[in-house]
Design a protein around this motif. Structure first.
Motif, PDB file in Angstrom:
ATOM      1  N   LYS A   1     -19.077 -21.249  -7.493  1.00  0.00           N
ATOM      2  CA  LYS A   1     -18.223 -22.431  -7.264  1.00  0.00           C
ATOM      3  C   LYS A   1     -18.408 -22.975  -5.839  1.00  0.00           C
ATOM      4  CE  LYS A   1     -15.483 -21.991 -11.107  1.00  0.00           C
ATOM      5  NZ  LYS A   1     -16.357 -22.154 -12.201  1.00  0.00           N
ATOM      6  N   LEU A   2     -19.650 -23.061  -5.422  1.00  0.00           N
ATOM      7  CA  LEU A   2     -19.975 -23.513  -4.073  1.00  0.00           C
ATOM      8  C   LEU A   2     -19.426 -24.909  -3.793  1.00  0.00           C
ATOM      9  CD1 LEU A   2     -21.470 -23.024  -1.390  1.00  0.00           C
ATOM     10  CD2 LEU A   2     -23.494 -24.020  -2.461  1.00  0.00           C
ATOM     11  N   TRP A   3     -19.362 -25.760  -4.813  1.00  0.00           N
ATOM     12  CA  TRP A   3     -18.909 -27.129  -4.595  1.00  0.00           C
ATOM     13  C   TRP A   3     -17.480 -27.173  -4.049  1.00  0.00           C
ATOM     14  CZ3 TRP A   3     -14.813 -29.271  -7.281  1.00  0.00           C
ATOM     15  CH2 TRP A   3     -14.390 -28.576  -8.408  1.00  0.00           C
ATOM     16  N   LEU A   4     -16.656 -26.167  -4.398  1.00  0.00           N
ATOM     17  CA  LEU A   4     -15.298 -26.124  -3.853  1.00  0.00           C
ATOM     18  C   LEU A   4     -15.312 -25.848  -2.353  1.00  0.00           C
ATOM     19  CD1 LEU A   4     -13.453 -24.162  -6.674  1.00  0.00           C
ATOM     20  CD2 LEU A   4     -13.104 -26.557  -6.015  1.00  0.00           C
ATOM     21  N   LYS A   5     -16.225 -24.985  -1.917  1.00  0.00           N
ATOM     22  CA  LYS A   5     -16.365 -24.714  -0.488  1.00  0.00           C
ATOM     23  C   LYS A   5     -16.935 -25.927   0.234  1.00  0.00           C
ATOM     24  CE  LYS A   5     -17.235 -19.902  -1.533  1.00  0.00           C
ATOM     25  NZ  LYS A   5     -18.287 -18.943  -1.808  1.00  0.00           N
ATOM     26  N   VAL A   6     -17.913 -26.563  -0.391  1.00  0.00           N
ATOM     27  CA  VAL A   6     -18.565 -27.730   0.213  1.00  0.00           C
ATOM     28  C   VAL A   6     -17.569 -28.869   0.381  1.00  0.00           C
ATOM     29  CG1 VAL A   6     -20.317 -29.511  -0.199  1.00  0.00           C
ATOM     30  CG2 VAL A   6     -20.877 -27.114  -0.579  1.00  0.00           C
ATOM     31  N   MET A   7     -16.630 -29.007  -0.550  1.00  0.00           N
ATOM     32  CA  MET A   7     -15.616 -30.070  -0.444  1.00  0.00           C
ATOM     33  C   MET A   7     -14.805 -29.965   0.837  1.00  0.00           C
ATOM     34  SD  MET A   7     -14.016 -30.721  -4.203  1.00  0.00           S
ATOM     35  CE  MET A   7     -12.998 -32.077  -3.634  1.00  0.00           C
ATOM     36  N   ARG A   8     -14.651 -28.753   1.350  1.00  0.00           N
ATOM     37  CA  ARG A   8     -13.846 -28.546   2.566  1.00  0.00           C
ATOM     38  C   ARG A   8     -14.644 -28.707   3.855  1.00  0.00           C
ATOM     39  NH1 ARG A   8     -11.823 -24.206  -0.782  1.00  0.00           N
ATOM     40  NH2 ARG A   8     -13.109 -22.761   0.405  1.00  0.00           N
TER      41      ARG A   8
ATOM     42  N   LEU B   1     -10.800 -43.463  -6.485  1.00  0.00           N
ATOM     43  CA  LEU B   1     -12.123 -43.679  -5.882  1.00  0.00           C
ATOM     44  C   LEU B   1     -12.436 -42.633  -4.815  1.00  0.00           C
ATOM     45  CD1 LEU B   1     -12.246 -47.575  -5.499  1.00  0.00           C
ATOM     46  CD2 LEU B   1     -13.705 -46.165  -6.950  1.00  0.00           C
ATOM     47  N   SER B   2     -11.451 -42.304  -3.990  1.00  0.00           N
ATOM     48  CA  SER B   2     -11.711 -41.316  -2.944  1.00  0.00           C
ATOM     49  C   SER B   2     -12.050 -39.963  -3.556  1.00  0.00           C
ATOM     50  CB  SER B   2     -10.521 -41.199  -1.993  1.00  0.00           C
ATOM     51  OG  SER B   2      -9.394 -40.643  -2.644  1.00  0.00           O
ATOM     52  N   LEU B   3     -11.343 -39.564  -4.604  1.00  0.00           N
ATOM     53  CA  LEU B   3     -11.651 -38.299  -5.272  1.00  0.00           C
ATOM     54  C   LEU B   3     -13.020 -38.342  -5.944  1.00  0.00           C
ATOM     55  CD1 LEU B   3      -8.220 -37.286  -6.843  1.00  0.00           C
ATOM     56  CD2 LEU B   3      -9.454 -36.143  -4.998  1.00  0.00           C
ATOM     57  N   ALA B   4     -13.325 -39.468  -6.592  1.00  0.00           N
ATOM     58  CA  ALA B   4     -14.617 -39.599  -7.288  1.00  0.00           C
ATOM     59  C   ALA B   4     -15.785 -39.522  -6.304  1.00  0.00           C
ATOM     60  CB  ALA B   4     -14.654 -40.912  -8.063  1.00  0.00           C
ATOM     61  N   PHE B   5     -15.692 -40.244  -5.210  1.00  0.00           N
ATOM     62  CA  PHE B   5     -16.771 -40.209  -4.210  1.00  0.00           C
ATOM     63  C   PHE B   5     -16.856 -38.832  -3.531  1.00  0.00           C
ATOM     64  CE2 PHE B   5     -16.576 -44.909  -4.337  1.00  0.00           C
ATOM     65  CZ  PHE B   5     -17.935 -45.173  -4.452  1.00  0.00           C
ATOM     66  N   TRP B   6     -15.718 -38.221  -3.302  1.00  0.00           N
ATOM     67  CA  TRP B   6     -15.679 -36.902  -2.683  1.00  0.00           C
ATOM     68  C   TRP B   6     -16.344 -35.859  -3.589  1.00  0.00           C
ATOM     69  CZ3 TRP B   6     -10.357 -34.565  -0.841  1.00  0.00           C
ATOM     70  CH2 TRP B   6     -10.584 -33.483   0.005  1.00  0.00           C
ATOM     71  N   LEU B   7     -16.008 -35.885  -4.870  1.00  0.00           N
ATOM     72  CA  LEU B   7     -16.625 -34.960  -5.831  1.00  0.00           C
ATOM     73  C   LEU B   7     -18.120 -35.236  -5.990  1.00  0.00           C
ATOM     74  CD1 LEU B   7     -13.856 -34.805  -8.558  1.00  0.00           C
ATOM     75  CD2 LEU B   7     -14.583 -32.945  -7.050  1.00  0.00           C
ATOM     76  N   THR B   8     -18.487 -36.516  -5.994  1.00  0.00           N
ATOM     77  CA  THR B   8     -19.904 -36.877  -6.108  1.00  0.00           C
ATOM     78  C   THR B   8     -20.684 -36.354  -4.917  1.00  0.00           C
ATOM     79  OG1 THR B   8     -19.358 -38.864  -7.373  1.00  0.00           O
ATOM     80  CG2 THR B   8     -21.509 -38.811  -6.319  1.00  0.00           C
ATOM     81  N   GLU B   9     -20.161 -36.562  -3.724  1.00  0.00           N
ATOM     82  CA  GLU B   9     -20.863 -36.090  -2.532  1.00  0.00           C
ATOM     83  C   GLU B   9     -20.946 -34.568  -2.507  1.00  0.00           C
ATOM     84  OE1 GLU B   9     -21.030 -36.539   2.304  1.00  0.00           O
ATOM     85  OE2 GLU B   9     -19.550 -37.717   1.202  1.00  0.00           O
ATOM     86  N   SER B  10     -19.880 -33.898  -2.901  1.00  0.00           N
ATOM     87  CA  SER B  10     -19.892 -32.428  -2.917  1.00  0.00           C
ATOM     88  C   SER B  10     -20.916 -31.892  -3.903  1.00  0.00           C
ATOM     89  CB  SER B  10     -18.504 -31.897  -3.292  1.00  0.00           C
ATOM     90  OG  SER B  10     -17.562 -32.278  -2.343  1.00  0.00           O
ATOM     91  N   SER B  11     -20.960 -32.467  -5.098  1.00  0.00           N
ATOM     92  CA  SER B  11     -21.915 -31.971  -6.091  1.00  0.00           C
ATOM     93  C   SER B  11     -23.353 -32.282  -5.687  1.00  0.00           C
ATOM     94  CB  SER B  11     -21.605 -32.529  -7.476  1.00  0.00           C
ATOM     95  OG  SER B  11     -21.715 -33.924  -7.493  1.00  0.00           O
ATOM     96  N   LEU B  12     -23.579 -33.430  -5.074  1.00  0.00           N
ATOM     97  CA  LEU B  12     -24.929 -33.760  -4.611  1.00  0.00           C
ATOM     98  C   LEU B  12     -25.343 -32.861  -3.446  1.00  0.00           C
ATOM     99  CD1 LEU B  12     -27.262 -35.677  -5.236  1.00  0.00           C
ATOM    100  CD2 LEU B  12     -26.341 -37.229  -3.519  1.00  0.00           C
ATOM    101  N   LYS B  13     -24.393 -32.480  -2.617  1.00  0.00           N
ATOM    102  CA  LYS B  13     -24.687 -31.559  -1.518  1.00  0.00           C
ATOM    103  C   LYS B  13     -25.120 -30.197  -2.068  1.00  0.00           C
ATOM    104  CE  LYS B  13     -24.602 -31.034   2.943  1.00  0.00           C
ATOM    105  NZ  LYS B  13     -25.668 -31.669   3.712  1.00  0.00           N
ATOM    106  N   VAL B  14     -24.510 -29.758  -3.161  1.00  0.00           N
ATOM    107  CA  VAL B  14     -24.901 -28.500  -3.798  1.00  0.00           C
ATOM    108  C   VAL B  14     -26.323 -28.608  -4.348  1.00  0.00           C
ATOM    109  CG1 VAL B  14     -24.398 -26.912  -5.707  1.00  0.00           C
ATOM    110  CG2 VAL B  14     -22.546 -27.763  -4.272  1.00  0.00           C
TER     111      VAL B  14
END
Length: 166
Positions: free
Chosen positions: A133-140, A72-85
């Motif tokens: 691959k901006l989502w990888l930067k946004v994840m951090r 769940l933490s990974l799923a929500f983290w990826l969702t938030e990162s992709s939505l931020k992009v």
């Protein structure tokens, strides 16, 4: 009689007035700010479901709820990162509008500044963001990773403790 056909939408394309540019600008700003509500919902969902799964894992002494916390933490983290992009993809047009409004170049028809260009500006920036691959930067980014990283690390530590406990 032959009628010249103009592609749909192109009959309104052209050079906009200052008022039209400001209207487009404020619509984009409103759209960008709407994403903040989604980010709060994503974080709330992550905290709520992660806490419930962690509680179940502790209460039942089972690995599965703890694994669920990690997933769940990974799923929500990826969702938030992709939505931020997605949100960031709208900034290209906002920047264009701010530049042209500040220097007044929209008044010169030779400048080639077209309006409206919301979708085209978004899609150009979205392609560039995906290619980089901006989502990888946004994840951090700290405000994106919190609280997801807390549940990910907590779940991982809990999983290791559960395995070692037997």
């Amino acid at each position: 009689m032959l009628v010249e056909q103009v592609p749909i939408g192109l009959e309104t394309m052209g050079y906009a007035t200052r008022e039209e540019l400001f209207a487009e600008y404020y619509k984009l700003i409103e759209l960008i700010y709407r994403y903040d509500d989604y980010f709060i919902r994503i974080k709330t969902g992550s905290i709520s479901l992660g806490s419930i799964a962690a509680g179940l894992g502790i209460g039942t002494q089972s690995l599965y709820p703890i694994l669920l916390v990690i997933v769940l933490s990974l799923a929500f983290w990826l969702t938030e990162s992709s939505l931020k992009v997605v949100q960031l993809s709208n900034f290209k047009r906002v920047t264009e509008l701010e530049q042209v409004l500040s220097d007044g170049s929209y008044e010169d028809e030779k400048s080639g500044f077209e309006a409206p260009r919301i979708i085209q500006g978004y899609s150009e920036n979205r392609r560039a963001n995906e290619a980089s691959k901006l989502w990888l930067k946004v994840m951090r980014w700290k405000h994106v990773m919190f609280p997801h990283i807390v549940f990910f690390v907590g779940g991982t530590v809990g999983l290791i403790a559960q395995i070692l406990a037997g």
